[in-house]
Design an enzyme around this catalytic site. Structure first.
Site, short mmCIF file in Angstrom:
data_model
loop_
_atom_site.label_atom_id
_atom_site.label_comp_id
_atom_site.label_asym_id
_atom_site.label_seq_id
_atom_site.Cartn_x
_atom_site.Cartn_y
_atom_site.Cartn_z
N ASP A 91 8.95 4.01 -1.44
CA ASP A 91 8.10 3.44 -0.37
C ASP A 91 6.65 2.66 -0.46
OD1 ASP A 91 7.20 3.10 2.48
OD2 ASP A 91 6.37 5.12 2.89
N ASP A 98 0.81 -1.22 0.17
CA ASP A 98 0.04 0.21 0.21
C ASP A 98 0.79 1.14 -0.01
OD1 ASP A 98 0.59 -0.71 2.78
OD2 ASP A 98 -0.73 0.69 3.40
N HIS A 116 6.05 9.60 0.89
CA HIS A 116 4.74 10.49 1.55
C HIS A 116 4.81 11.94 0.70
CE1 HIS A 116 4.16 7.85 5.22
NE2 HIS A 116 4.66 7.15 4.34
N GLU A 169 -0.06 -1.29 5.58
CA GLU A 169 1.07 -0.88 6.55
C GLU A 169 0.99 0.63 6.84
OE1 GLU A 169 5.15 0.59 7.59
OE2 GLU A 169 4.10 1.26 6.07
ZN LIG Z 1 6.77 2.17 4.10
#
Ligand SMILES: [Zn+2]
Length: 387
Positions: free
Chosen positions: A103, A73, A357, A135
């Site tokens: 990530d 995810d 992110h 996660e």
């Molecule tokens: Zn991660």
């Protein structure tokens, strides 16, 4: 190998696997890919059947091997100013852009690209692929995968979590608890405050108490801990309550979290807040109305990764990277959950957490190449039987 990995990464990035959505298309694609190489996958699903973890073993099934762990995810892209479509891999110069490139779909792509090579010759020590869901919203998926791992001789001996560390070896991270507190007061007309119990005002008192506790932990910082910041930190993330300015608010809910340094007595920390609520706040609220209540539930709990000088996972990652020291990371990961299940874990993966992110998340070709080198050395080690 990096060319193959980039082609796979392009496919993985194209699956919009934001945690709120299903990851089944991605998992199905990975299972088909593995099946094409004669490798079986085992899925563990969420109760709704909309998401799944994937586990697969390459090499002998009668003995425990090395888990290569990645989450499928990614975090949302809403409100972020991307210069390209986040779900289409875009190459500019040395950088490959796309949500999840660092990530951590880059690592997953490298692991999948390794599969054909890993199947060429016998492995003395098996490699286990462990790809999880959810996660990013508190490591909610991987416990089911860990729960399905074999016991005894076939239990995996260690886990490498390929979170983006720039291929540094990380042996510690903080533990996290996500909490939701619901305050129920009593509605009344705002002109008669003594007839109601204001849930927002009560929530504000709890938040102020959390602030006092946070200040104490900050004052008791442990600069020797290598963490940044070197103390257990708190955050109030969201708050919602009330219906109108002239109604005494009956409901107020807020989400908060703390990130505890390994070794911290987390239950004592929770008790501090609970004690304030039960001994101080609640009697006053109930004097206003007997139905007043405060409920706090744990939305997610991620144990810390506790540094262990004897960890075979750390020893292997250091050997493969040549690192003489291990570092700590500021973010949490699934490593603590593997460790808590008796499987030593270490974090080492390509890419930078600084771009994770963020809009225009990317991984460099150089980092992918470094990740591929690491996995090549792991493969050689596994063929030699760990010598
Ligand atoms: Zn991660």
């Amino acid at each position: 190998m990096t060319t193959a990995a980039i082609a796979i990464l392009e496919r993985l990035v194209a699956f919009d696997t934001i945690s709120a959505k299903s990851n089944l298309d991605l998992v199905g694609w990975v299972a088909d890919y593995l099946d094409g190489h004669g490798v079986e996958s085992a899925l563990t699903r969420n109760p709704e059947g909309t998401k799944a973890n994937l586990f697969a073993t390459i090499g002998p099934g009668d003995r425990g091997g090395v888990i290569l762990s990645g989450h499928t995810d990614v975090v949302p892209v809403e409100g972020q100013a991307w210069h390209s479509d986040p779900f289409r891999l875009e190459t500019r110069d040395d950088r490959l852009y796309g949500r999840g490139t660092a990530d951590m779909k880059g690592f997953i792509a490298l692991v999948l690209a390794l599969v054909p090579q890993a199947l060429e010759r016998t492995l003395e020590i098996p490699l286990h692929l462990a790809f999880s869901y959810d996660e990013e919203v508190g490591c909610l998926g991987v416990p089911a995968l860990i729960g399905s791992l074999p016991e005894g001789a076939a239990r995996p001996r260690l886990a490498i979590i390929g979170e983006p560390t720039g291929m540094q070896v990380a042996n510690a991270h903080k533990g996290i608890q996500f909490l939701r507190t619901r305050v129920t007061g009593h509605e009344a007309h705002s002109s008669t405050p003594e007839r109601g119990v204001n849930a927002i005002a009560a929530a504000a008192e709890i938040i102020a108490e959390i602030g006092r506790v946070a200040a104490e932990y900050r004052a008791a910082a442990r600069p020797d801990s290598d963490f940044d910041p070197p103390y257990t930190s708190f955050n109030i993330g969201t708050i919602a309550g009330g219906a109108a300015v002239n109604i005494i608010a009956r409901d107020c809910t807020f989400d908060w979290e703390f990130r505890a340094i390994p070794g911290e007595d987390v239950s004592a920390l929770r008790q501090r807040i609970e004690q304030f609520v039960t001994a101080d706040l609640l009697p006053r609220l109930r004097a206003g109305h007997p139905s007043a209540k405060v409920e706090t539930e744990t939305a997610a709990l991620v144990p810390p990764l506790v540094p262990d000088p004897a960890s075979p996972a750390e020893a292997l990652a250091r050997r493969l990277t040549g690192a003489t020291t291990a570092t700590t990371i500021a973010f949490a990961s699934e490593a603590g959950l593997f460790q808590a299940a008796g499987i030593p874990a270490v974090i080492c993966g390509p890419g930078s957490i600084d771009v994770a992110h963020q809009p225009d998340e990317f991984i460099t070709r150089a980092q992918l190449a470094a990740g591929a080198d690491f996995l090549d050395r792991l493969l050689a080690w596994a063929r030699r039987g760990g010598e």
